[in-house]
Design a protein around this motif. Structure first.
Motif, PDB file in Angstrom:
ATOM      1  N   ALA A   1      24.744  44.996  18.162  1.00  0.00           N
ATOM      2  CA  ALA A   1      26.029  45.607  17.789  1.00  0.00           C
ATOM      3  C   ALA A   1      25.783  46.969  17.126  1.00  0.00           C
ATOM      4  N   SER A   2      24.764  47.068  16.257  1.00  0.00           N
ATOM      5  CA  SER A   2      24.465  48.355  15.602  1.00  0.00           C
ATOM      6  C   SER A   2      23.970  49.374  16.632  1.00  0.00           C
ATOM      7  N   PHE A   3      23.132  48.928  17.551  1.00  0.00           N
ATOM      8  CA  PHE A   3      22.592  49.817  18.590  1.00  0.00           C
ATOM      9  C   PHE A   3      23.736  50.375  19.450  1.00  0.00           C
ATOM     10  N   ARG A   4      24.614  49.473  19.851  1.00  0.00           N
ATOM     11  CA  ARG A   4      25.746  49.836  20.717  1.00  0.00           C
ATOM     12  C   ARG A   4      26.672  50.845  20.018  1.00  0.00           C
ATOM     13  N   ALA A   5      26.821  50.681  18.704  1.00  0.00           N
ATOM     14  CA  ALA A   5      27.713  51.574  17.944  1.00  0.00           C
ATOM     15  C   ALA A   5      27.217  53.024  17.975  1.00  0.00           C
ATOM     16  N   ARG A   6      25.906  53.207  18.248  1.00  0.00           N
ATOM     17  CA  ARG A   6      25.363  54.579  18.322  1.00  0.00           C
ATOM     18  C   ARG A   6      25.739  55.274  19.631  1.00  0.00           C
ATOM     19  N   TYR A   7      26.264  54.511  20.589  1.00  0.00           N
ATOM     20  CA  TYR A   7      26.584  55.076  21.913  1.00  0.00           C
ATOM     21  C   TYR A   7      28.017  54.729  22.322  1.00  0.00           C
ATOM     22  N   PRO A   8      28.995  55.244  21.567  1.00  0.00           N
ATOM     23  CA  PRO A   8      30.386  54.810  21.808  1.00  0.00           C
ATOM     24  C   PRO A   8      30.919  55.180  23.192  1.00  0.00           C
ATOM     25  N   ASP A   9      30.334  56.224  23.839  1.00  0.00           N
ATOM     26  CA  ASP A   9      30.844  56.620  25.164  1.00  0.00           C
ATOM     27  C   ASP A   9      30.179  55.853  26.307  1.00  0.00           C
ATOM     28  N   HIS A  10      29.196  55.025  25.968  1.00  0.00           N
ATOM     29  CA  HIS A  10      28.428  54.368  27.029  1.00  0.00           C
ATOM     30  C   HIS A  10      29.076  53.057  27.466  1.00  0.00           C
ATOM     31  N   LEU A  11      28.985  52.813  28.753  1.00  0.00           N
ATOM     32  CA  LEU A  11      29.427  51.528  29.289  1.00  0.00           C
ATOM     33  C   LEU A  11      28.259  50.557  29.138  1.00  0.00           C
ATOM     34  N   VAL A  12      28.529  49.376  28.594  1.00  0.00           N
ATOM     35  CA  VAL A  12      27.432  48.437  28.338  1.00  0.00           C
ATOM     36  C   VAL A  12      27.257  47.512  29.548  1.00  0.00           C
ATOM     37  N   VAL A  13      26.115  47.680  30.231  1.00  0.00           N
ATOM     38  CA  VAL A  13      25.773  46.810  31.357  1.00  0.00           C
ATOM     39  C   VAL A  13      24.642  45.904  30.892  1.00  0.00           C
ATOM     40  N   SER A  14      24.909  44.608  30.855  1.00  0.00           N
ATOM     41  CA  SER A  14      23.880  43.669  30.386  1.00  0.00           C
ATOM     42  C   SER A  14      23.437  42.749  31.511  1.00  0.00           C
ATOM     43  N   TYR A  15      22.163  42.503  31.499  1.00  0.00           N
ATOM     44  CA  TYR A  15      21.526  41.556  32.421  1.00  0.00           C
ATOM     45  C   TYR A  15      22.031  40.157  32.058  1.00  0.00           C
ATOM     46  N   ILE A  16      22.124  39.305  33.051  1.00  0.00           N
ATOM     47  CA  ILE A  16      22.626  37.942  32.789  1.00  0.00           C
ATOM     48  C   ILE A  16      21.696  37.175  31.840  1.00  0.00           C
ATOM     49  N   ASN A  17      20.437  37.632  31.716  1.00  0.00           N
ATOM     50  CA  ASN A  17      19.469  37.002  30.803  1.00  0.00           C
ATOM     51  C   ASN A  17      19.779  37.405  29.359  1.00  0.00           C
ATOM     52  N   THR A  18      20.954  37.000  28.875  1.00  0.00           N
ATOM     53  CA  THR A  18      21.388  37.286  27.509  1.00  0.00           C
ATOM     54  C   THR A  18      22.206  36.099  27.011  1.00  0.00           C
ATOM     55  N   SER A  19      22.349  36.031  25.692  1.00  0.00           N
ATOM     56  CA  SER A  19      23.191  34.980  25.102  1.00  0.00           C
ATOM     57  C   SER A  19      24.665  35.335  25.325  1.00  0.00           C
ATOM     58  N   ALA A  20      25.532  34.343  25.123  1.00  0.00           N
ATOM     59  CA  ALA A  20      26.981  34.585  25.227  1.00  0.00           C
ATOM     60  C   ALA A  20      27.417  35.664  24.246  1.00  0.00           C
ATOM     61  N   ALA A  21      26.756  35.723  23.071  1.00  0.00           N
ATOM     62  CA  ALA A  21      27.141  36.716  22.047  1.00  0.00           C
ATOM     63  C   ALA A  21      26.865  38.142  22.529  1.00  0.00           C
ATOM     64  N   ILE A  22      25.844  38.338  23.349  1.00  0.00           N
ATOM     65  CA  ILE A  22      25.583  39.674  23.914  1.00  0.00           C
ATOM     66  C   ILE A  22      26.541  39.933  25.076  1.00  0.00           C
ATOM     67  N   LYS A  23      26.778  38.918  25.882  1.00  0.00           N
ATOM     68  CA  LYS A  23      27.725  39.101  27.005  1.00  0.00           C
ATOM     69  C   LYS A  23      29.083  39.521  26.452  1.00  0.00           C
ATOM     70  N   ALA A  24      29.462  38.905  25.329  1.00  0.00           N
ATOM     71  CA  ALA A  24      30.769  39.209  24.734  1.00  0.00           C
ATOM     72  C   ALA A  24      30.858  40.663  24.260  1.00  0.00           C
ATOM     73  N   GLN A  25      29.709  41.314  24.064  1.00  0.00           N
ATOM     74  CA  GLN A  25      29.697  42.726  23.634  1.00  0.00           C
ATOM     75  C   GLN A  25      29.502  43.666  24.828  1.00  0.00           C
ATOM     76  N   SER A  26      29.550  43.121  26.047  1.00  0.00           N
ATOM     77  CA  SER A  26      29.224  43.920  27.230  1.00  0.00           C
ATOM     78  C   SER A  26      30.464  44.206  28.071  1.00  0.00           C
ATOM     79  N   ASP A  27      30.384  45.292  28.852  1.00  0.00           N
ATOM     80  CA  ASP A  27      31.482  45.618  29.767  1.00  0.00           C
ATOM     81  C   ASP A  27      31.268  44.968  31.133  1.00  0.00           C
ATOM     82  N   LEU A  28      29.993  44.859  31.499  1.00  0.00           N
ATOM     83  CA  LEU A  28      29.678  44.353  32.841  1.00  0.00           C
ATOM     84  C   LEU A  28      28.349  43.604  32.772  1.00  0.00           C
TER      85      LEU A  28
END
Ligand code: 13P
Ligand code: SF4
Length: 326
Positions: free
Chosen positions: A115-142
């Motif tokens: 969440a802190s890392f993502r906050a440094r890139y507010p204009d970026h679209l978050v694309v996460s690999y399926i190899n993540t927890s639900a908590a990371i998926k919930a912070q992702s756009d795709l």
């Protein structure tokens, strides 16, 4: 086909596991009684792959989890895979034979730090690999898998900056293929980081007829040696269609079982880890065994559960992926 099965809560509790030789039949009977479907990833033990209703890569197994009409989904894979099945199909009971079967890549991305890392890139679209927890998926756009990552990223606007998580090796490869601007979360997989360039070069020299095929989670210097790069199911289909008589396979060796079964006339060589170690076997995937598969069907435990609000937030980017996947 399941008309005479008893209700799910009428199960007798843990009994003595059958002898190993009797497990396939016992699992087959329990599967019918429990109205269960068994999904297995290609990194599972050969016996588990052989008894599964479906084997596949992460994308194919997610689709199976959506489509199934079975009441129980037994996911022979790792936690994030079973969790994805539960996110997609919450009315089903989802079982993972060993709840401790995690994933080094998913664990390399803790939700608060992300969440802190993502906050440094507010204009970026978050694309996460399926190899993540639900908590990371919930912070992702795709969400993406190794089989659709390049295709999905190419569908995004060309000037859209992307934050890719958590696998920097897969991310770098997707960036090369798509030409899209990206920043990476610095995660990696302990299994795919282990392959030795020196050992692969030696194997290539000893088997000049062999093509090198690699999963995109491998390090860049190993991907540079590869004739073909793709997800587990793409590596499998390439081994069928390519002309080469032999393949040096840079991914978890569980997939070699399907390769040898589906193309018996070709030779498949396991790429060794650093210093010849056998650390190319995923310790998480290998936690599942036939005995644990039997036991989870017998007891209907351990189950995957997650809070409904988290499930819904994690579901949106997975649904976006499924809608964009061809
Ligand atoms: P695939 O989606 O290619 O099967 O990969 C899953 C995985 O965990 C690779 O390490
Ligand atoms: Fe996770 Fe690596 Fe195992 Fe795949 S091989 S499940 S990425 S630890």
């Amino acid at each position: 086909m399941f008309a005479t099965a008893p209700p799910l809560d009428e199960h007798p509790g843990p009994g003595r596991a059958p002898d190993p030789a009797d497990l396939p039949v016992a699992i087959g009977e329990l599967r019918k009684r429990r109205r269960a479907v068994i999904l297995a990833h290609y990194y599972q033990e050969p016996e588990i792959q052989d008894i599964a209703d479906y084997t596949g890569d992460s994308l194919e197994l997610s689709r199976r989890a959506v489509e199934t009409d079975a009441e129980v989904i037994v996911f022979c894979g790792v936690h994030f895979m079973a969790e994805t099945a539960k996110i997609l199909n919450p009315s089903r009971l989802v079982l993972l034979p060993d709840l401790e079967a995690g994933c080094s890549l998913a664990e390399s991305c803790p939700p608060e730090a992300f969440a802190s890392f993502r906050a440094r890139y507010p204009d970026h679209l978050v694309v996460s690999y399926i190899n993540t927890s639900a908590a990371i998926k919930a912070q992702s756009d795709l969400i993406c898998t190794s089989s659709n990552a390049v295709d999905l990223v190419r569908q995004l606007p060309e000037d859209q900056p992307i934050l890719f998580a958590p696998d920097r090796n897969l991310g770098r490869w997707v960036q090369q293929q798509s030409g899209r601007p990206m920043v990476f979360w610095p995660g990696s997989c302990i299994v795919h980081e282990t392959f030795s360039e020196t050992a692969v070069l030696a194997l290539k020299q000893a088997h000049p007829e062999a093509a090198v095929i690699a999963h995109p989670e491998c390090r860049e210097n190993l991907l540079d040696l590869a004739d073909f790069i793709g997800s587990t199911s793409r590596l499998l289909s390439h081994s069928r269609s390519a002309d080469a008589p032999a393949f040096i396979v840079l991914t978890e060796p569980g997939i070699l079982h399907q390769m040898r079964r589906s193309v018996p006339g070709k030779t498949f060589l396991e790429a060794p880890g650093l210093d010849g170690c056998s650390c190319n076997a995923c310790p998480h995937m290998r936690r599942n065994t036939m005995a644990k598969l039997w036991r989870c069907l017998e007891t209907l435990e351990p189950r995957i559960e997650l809070p409904e609000d988290l499930r819904q937030r994690a579901l949106a980017p997975i649904q976006r992926m499924l809608a964009m996947s061809r």
